[in-house]
Write an enzyme that holds these catalytic residues in place. Structure first.
Site, mmCIF file in Angstrom:
data_model
loop_
_atom_site.group_PDB
_atom_site.id
_atom_site.type_symbol
_atom_site.label_atom_id
_atom_site.label_comp_id
_atom_site.label_asym_id
_atom_site.label_seq_id
_atom_site.Cartn_x
_atom_site.Cartn_y
_atom_site.Cartn_z
ATOM 1 N N HIS A 120 -5.438 -4.562 -1.665
ATOM 2 C CA HIS A 120 -6.425 -5.058 -0.709
ATOM 3 C C HIS A 120 -7.569 -4.067 -0.485
ATOM 4 C CE1 HIS A 120 -3.819 -2.472 1.607
ATOM 5 N NE2 HIS A 120 -4.796 -2.368 2.490
ATOM 6 N N HIS A 152 -12.537 -2.251 1.666
ATOM 7 C CA HIS A 152 -11.280 -2.729 2.250
ATOM 8 C C HIS A 152 -11.399 -4.230 2.495
ATOM 9 C CE1 HIS A 152 -7.955 -3.138 5.070
ATOM 10 N NE2 HIS A 152 -7.550 -1.935 4.701
#
Length: 193
Positions: free
Chosen positions: A96, A111
């Site tokens: 992620h 992110h």
């Protein structure tokens, strides 16, 4: 007495020119340092979406810039592209987030989503490997926006610069952007900061 006076005058004369020379040299070094300031590093949007201040990130640590300064993008597509040339420094186990270092040493983190670490990689596909050289525009990650939202998480994408104490970011475009639009520049920190 005249010999001592002459020596003292000579000493003062030499000290004056040495001091003047040092001052001129320092002035020249400062001018050279200013001339050596780096060109701004253009940073492209890695996704389509809406660029906003990091303070609008729905996470207190990102919003308060605890990890570094940057921007947040609320995405409208699901593919993350490289905003700069560089090298993949790290890929988070949940796929992620990715850390990237540019050729001139600027390090940043992309992110995907907030608290998406709890998804344990479900809904994320990483297309690169650690230590891989990348080029601006290259696909890095694919994420399932619907899965993130249905799991109860925000799909906000904070982009944080982690090592730019001698530089600053200058946002060049906010609001609605397309992948590849220049959204900010990394610049040398102005003297007044």
């Amino acid at each position: 007495m005249t010999t001592i006076l002459a020596c003292e005058n000579l000493k003062n004369f030499v000290m004056y020119y040495l001091e003047r020379g040092r001052h001129v040299k320092e002035k020249g070094e400062r001018a050279a340092m200013k001339a050596e300031k780096s060109e701004p590093l253009e940073f492209k949007s890695p996704v389509d979406g809406r660029v906003t201040f990091l303070a609008e990130t729905p996470d207190v640590d990102f919003a308060q810039e605890k990890m570094g300064c940057g921007v947040t993008i609320f995405p409208t597509n699901n593919t993350v592209c490289a905003p700069t040339d560089g090298r993949i420094m790290m890929i988070f186990p949940g796929k992620h987030a990715v850390g990237i270092e540019t050729p001139n040493g600027v390090e940043y983190l992309i992110h995907i989503g907030i608290d998406t670490v709890h998804m344990h990689g479900d809904g994320f596909v990483c297309l690169v490997k650690e230590n891989q050289e990348i080029h601006r525009g290259e696909n890095l990650l694919i994420f399932d926006k619907k899965k993130i939202i249905s799991a109860g998480y925000s799909d906000a994408i904070p982009i944080v610069f982690t090592n730019i104490s001698k530089q600053a970011i200058r946002v060049t475009k906010g609001g609605i952007v397309k992948t590849g639009d220049t959204i900010l520049e990394i610049i040398d920190k102005p003297d007044y900061l």
